[in-house]
Design a protein around this motif. Structure first.
Motif, PDB file in Angstrom:
ATOM      1  N   ASP A 102       0.811  -1.216   0.000  1.00 24.87           N
ATOM      2  CA  ASP A 102       0.000   0.000   0.000  1.00 24.87           C
ATOM      3  C   ASP A 102       0.849   1.273   0.000  1.00 24.87           C
ATOM      4  OD1 ASP A 102      -2.257  -1.567   0.012  1.00 24.87           O
ATOM      5  OD2 ASP A 102      -2.673  -1.321   2.152  1.00 24.87           O
ATOM      6  N   THR A 103       1.998   1.216   0.662  1.00 26.53           N
ATOM      7  CA  THR A 103       2.826   2.411   0.803  1.00 26.53           C
ATOM      8  C   THR A 103       3.958   2.478  -0.221  1.00 26.53           C
ATOM      9  OG1 THR A 103       4.266   1.296   2.413  1.00 26.53           O
ATOM     10  CG2 THR A 103       2.387   2.567   3.281  1.00 26.53           C
ATOM     11  N   GLY A 104       4.275   1.347  -0.858  1.00 24.14           N
ATOM     12  CA  GLY A 104       5.408   1.303  -1.767  1.00 24.14           C
ATOM     13  C   GLY A 104       6.745   1.273  -1.065  1.00 24.14           C
ATOM     14  N   LEU A 105       6.748   0.999   0.237  1.00 25.98           N
ATOM     15  CA  LEU A 105       7.973   0.982   1.035  1.00 25.98           C
ATOM     16  C   LEU A 105       8.491  -0.433   1.231  1.00 25.98           C
ATOM     17  CD1 LEU A 105       7.021   3.394   3.972  1.00 25.98           C
ATOM     18  CD2 LEU A 105       8.297   3.951   1.891  1.00 25.98           C
ATOM     19  N   VAL A 106       9.785  -0.546   1.465  1.00 24.20           N
ATOM     20  CA  VAL A 106      10.335  -1.744   2.086  1.00 24.20           C
ATOM     21  C   VAL A 106      10.099  -1.612   3.589  1.00 24.20           C
ATOM     22  CG1 VAL A 106      12.430  -3.043   2.597  1.00 24.20           C
ATOM     23  CG2 VAL A 106      12.038  -2.145   0.297  1.00 24.20           C
ATOM     24  N   VAL A 107       9.471  -2.623   4.177  1.00 28.13           N
ATOM     25  CA  VAL A 107       9.142  -2.608   5.600  1.00 28.13           C
ATOM     26  C   VAL A 107       9.970  -3.677   6.311  1.00 28.13           C
ATOM     27  CG1 VAL A 107       7.319  -2.896   7.319  1.00 28.13           C
ATOM     28  CG2 VAL A 107       6.799  -1.831   5.110  1.00 28.13           C
ATOM     29  N   VAL A 108      10.618  -3.293   7.397  1.00 26.46           N
ATOM     30  CA  VAL A 108      11.369  -4.228   8.240  1.00 26.46           C
ATOM     31  C   VAL A 108      10.752  -4.183   9.625  1.00 26.46           C
ATOM     32  CG1 VAL A 108      13.614  -4.834   9.207  1.00 26.46           C
ATOM     33  CG2 VAL A 108      13.475  -3.840   6.903  1.00 26.46           C
ATOM     34  N   ALA A 109      10.323  -5.338  10.126  1.00 22.63           N
ATOM     35  CA  ALA A 109       9.625  -5.375  11.414  1.00 22.63           C
ATOM     36  C   ALA A 109       9.938  -6.663  12.153  1.00 22.63           C
ATOM     37  CB  ALA A 109       8.110  -5.246  11.212  1.00 22.63           C
ATOM     38  N   GLY A 110      10.031  -6.559  13.474  1.00 18.82           N
ATOM     39  CA  GLY A 110      10.322  -7.713  14.305  1.00 18.82           C
ATOM     40  C   GLY A 110       9.066  -8.506  14.634  1.00 18.82           C
ATOM     41  N   MET A 111       9.146  -9.827  14.455  1.00 19.35           N
ATOM     42  CA  MET A 111       8.036 -10.724  14.759  1.00 19.35           C
ATOM     43  C   MET A 111       8.585 -12.012  15.364  1.00 19.35           C
ATOM     44  SD  MET A 111       6.984 -12.133  10.928  1.00 19.35           S
ATOM     45  CE  MET A 111       5.800 -13.320  11.601  1.00 19.35           C
ATOM     46  N   PHE A 112       7.708 -12.926  15.677  1.00 21.63           N
ATOM     47  CA  PHE A 112       8.109 -14.220  16.222  1.00 21.63           C
ATOM     48  C   PHE A 112       7.518 -15.324  15.360  1.00 21.63           C
ATOM     49  CE2 PHE A 112       7.990 -11.208  19.750  1.00 21.63           C
ATOM     50  CZ  PHE A 112       9.318 -11.293  20.170  1.00 21.63           C
ATOM     51  N   THR A 113       8.360 -16.275  14.975  1.00 17.34           N
ATOM     52  CA  THR A 113       7.946 -17.398  14.144  1.00 17.34           C
ATOM     53  C   THR A 113       8.158 -18.695  14.902  1.00 17.34           C
ATOM     54  OG1 THR A 113      10.135 -17.419  13.093  1.00 17.34           O
ATOM     55  CG2 THR A 113       8.396 -16.175  11.977  1.00 17.34           C
ATOM     56  N   PRO A 114       7.370 -19.731  14.614  1.00 20.25           N
ATOM     57  CA  PRO A 114       7.522 -20.996  15.339  1.00 20.25           C
ATOM     58  C   PRO A 114       8.885 -21.635  15.103  1.00 20.25           C
ATOM     59  CG  PRO A 114       5.419 -20.883  14.183  1.00 20.25           C
ATOM     60  CD  PRO A 114       6.234 -19.740  13.683  1.00 20.25           C
ATOM     61  N   ALA A 115       9.409 -22.264  16.140  1.00 23.09           N
ATOM     62  CA  ALA A 115      10.670 -22.998  16.077  1.00 23.09           C
ATOM     63  C   ALA A 115      10.475 -24.346  16.768  1.00 23.09           C
ATOM     64  CB  ALA A 115      11.785 -22.195  16.747  1.00 23.09           C
ATOM     65  N   PRO A 116      11.391 -25.291  16.594  1.00 21.13           N
ATOM     66  CA  PRO A 116      11.232 -26.613  17.216  1.00 21.13           C
ATOM     67  C   PRO A 116      11.172 -26.562  18.740  1.00 21.13           C
ATOM     68  CG  PRO A 116      12.899 -26.674  15.482  1.00 21.13           C
ATOM     69  CD  PRO A 116      12.558 -25.221  15.704  1.00 21.13           C
ATOM     70  N   ASP A 117      10.646 -27.610  19.322  1.00 20.83           N
ATOM     71  CA  ASP A 117      10.600 -27.811  20.778  1.00 20.83           C
ATOM     72  C   ASP A 117       9.793 -26.748  21.500  1.00 20.83           C
ATOM     73  OD1 ASP A 117      12.308 -30.075  20.503  1.00 20.83           O
ATOM     74  OD2 ASP A 117      14.047 -28.742  20.451  1.00 20.83           O
ATOM     75  N   GLY A 118       8.777 -26.214  20.842  1.00 17.79           N
ATOM     76  CA  GLY A 118       7.899 -25.248  21.482  1.00 17.79           C
ATOM     77  C   GLY A 118       8.476 -23.858  21.609  1.00 17.79           C
ATOM     78  N   LYS A 119       9.652 -23.629  21.055  1.00 16.70           N
ATOM     79  CA  LYS A 119      10.257 -22.296  21.107  1.00 16.70           C
ATOM     80  C   LYS A 119       9.839 -21.490  19.884  1.00 16.70           C
ATOM     81  CE  LYS A 119      14.236 -23.432  23.997  1.00 16.70           C
ATOM     82  NZ  LYS A 119      15.704 -23.283  24.171  1.00 16.70           N
ATOM     83  N   VAL A 120      10.294 -20.250  19.833  1.00 11.09           N
ATOM     84  CA  VAL A 120      10.046 -19.375  18.688  1.00 11.09           C
ATOM     85  C   VAL A 120      11.386 -18.872  18.174  1.00 11.09           C
ATOM     86  CG1 VAL A 120       7.832 -18.671  19.663  1.00 11.09           C
ATOM     87  CG2 VAL A 120       9.853 -17.228  20.033  1.00 11.09           C
ATOM     88  N   ALA A 121      11.398 -18.341  16.980  1.00 11.74           N
ATOM     89  CA  ALA A 121      12.533 -17.579  16.476  1.00 11.74           C
ATOM     90  C   ALA A 121      12.194 -16.098  16.565  1.00 11.74           C
ATOM     91  CB  ALA A 121      12.849 -17.975  15.031  1.00 11.74           C
ATOM     92  N   ASN A 122      13.168 -15.313  16.937  1.00  7.09           N
ATOM     93  CA  ASN A 122      13.034 -13.856  16.994  1.00  7.09           C
ATOM     94  C   ASN A 122      13.425 -13.349  15.606  1.00  7.09           C
ATOM     95  OD1 ASN A 122      13.246 -11.108  17.491  1.00  7.09           O
ATOM     96  ND2 ASN A 122      14.217 -11.362  19.486  1.00  7.09           N
ATOM     97  N   THR A 123      12.433 -13.051  14.795  1.00  7.55           N
ATOM     98  CA  THR A 123      12.609 -12.885  13.357  1.00  7.55           C
ATOM     99  C   THR A 123      12.393 -11.446  12.925  1.00  7.55           C
ATOM    100  OG1 THR A 123      11.859 -15.152  12.981  1.00  7.55           O
ATOM    101  CG2 THR A 123      11.720 -13.655  11.106  1.00  7.55           C
ATOM    102  N   LEU A 124      13.252 -10.976  12.032  1.00  7.07           N
ATOM    103  CA  LEU A 124      12.987  -9.742  11.305  1.00  7.07           C
ATOM    104  C   LEU A 124      12.437 -10.112   9.932  1.00  7.07           C
ATOM    105  CD1 LEU A 124      16.144  -7.496  11.912  1.00  7.07           C
ATOM    106  CD2 LEU A 124      13.936  -7.399  13.081  1.00  7.07           C
TER     107      LEU A 124
END
Length: 267
Positions: free
Chosen positions: A71-93
């Motif tokens: 919508d904005t025509g921008l490159v957007v970089v944002a921190g999120m959390f994605t699933p990882a093995p053993d019930g953990k998450v990855a701290n993802t950009l």
């Protein structure tokens, strides 16, 4: 290239936070930015149970970030959390927008100052760079700033800018460490360093979470000579900065620390 650093305070609800990102991205576009960078934990603040909010990169939250970029025509970089093995998450950009689709999983986990990020987060292992308007940009997250080799790896990969989204932990001396480390990493790799932290929750009127690293503000753009070019205070705000790649070339010519490195052979 003009970039925007959006210093904000996110809460525990990903849906509310995406609305905040959308509003800030439109503000960045109105300011002439080509990219907007949001802090670590933009999806949900630390102190929130992370496994229940984590989503894959093709999930609905990331889809909304892509829609904001479209919508904005921008490159957007944002921190999120994605699933990882053993019930953990990855701290993802997540980095997404015109010609860009990439993700970086935080390599160095914040097991310090009485906090153990590794209890719930799995470490990444890959150095990641993206290309925006012909400029190569390295991705790093928060505690990564204490490890100069990552930023030198960005430079070795051709980067002239490193982005550092963060949710910096508060405490005695922590602001001074943040300011010293960001300047040092720019000097180590002789590149632009754009560091965007979560705003101090107290300055945003948000409740603080006891040991969780929820940000102190003081986002900044550091030149390749280690000088602070622009910075913010504790409260929410947006910083627009024009990054000149020719300055990187000039500084590297004057102070060729990358070329002058002498690496010892492995024993």
């Amino acid at each position: 290239m003009r970039i925007a650093l959006s210093q904000l305070t996110t809460g525990p609800d990903p849906g509310s936070n995406i609305g905040l990102l959308r509003e800030q991205a439109h503000r960045a576009a109105d300011g002439g930015a080509r990219a907007v960078v949001f802090p670590e934990a933009s999806m949900a603040c630390f102190g929130t149970p992370l496994a229940p909010v984590a989503e894959p990169l093709d999930g609905p939250w990331a889809g909304e970030v892509r829609r904001i970029a479209e919508d904005t025509g921008l490159v957007v970089v944002a921190g999120m959390f994605t699933p990882a093995p053993d019930g953990k998450v990855a701290n993802t950009l997540l980095a997404t927008g015109p010609g860009v689709e990439a993700s970086y999983d935080k390599i160095h986990l914040y097991d310090a100052f009485g906090y153990a990020e590794s209890d719930t987060v799995a470490p990444g292992s890959e150095v990641v760079t993206i290309d925006v308007d012909g400029l190569r940009i390295g991705l790093a997250t928060c505690y990564d700033v204490r490890f100069p080799e990552l930023f030198r790896a960005h430079a070795d990969a051709g980067a002239v800018v490193s982005l550092l989204p963060a949710s910096w932990g508060a405490g005695p001396g922590k602001r001074e460490q943040w300011e010293l480390l960001t300047r040092a990493r720019a000097l180590d790799a002789t590149l632009w360093l754009a560091a965007v932290d979560q705003a101090d929750p107290a300055a945003s009127g948000a409740p603080a979470t006891s040991k969780a690293p929820t940000g102190i503000g003081h986002s900044a753009v550091i030149g390749p000579d280690g000088t602070v070019r622009q910075s913010l205070g504790r409260e929410p705000g947006m910083l627009l900065a024009d990054l000149d790649p020719d300055e990187v070339t000039s500084v590297r010519r004057a102070v060729p620390v990358l070329a002058n490195r002498r690496l010892s052979a492995a024993s």
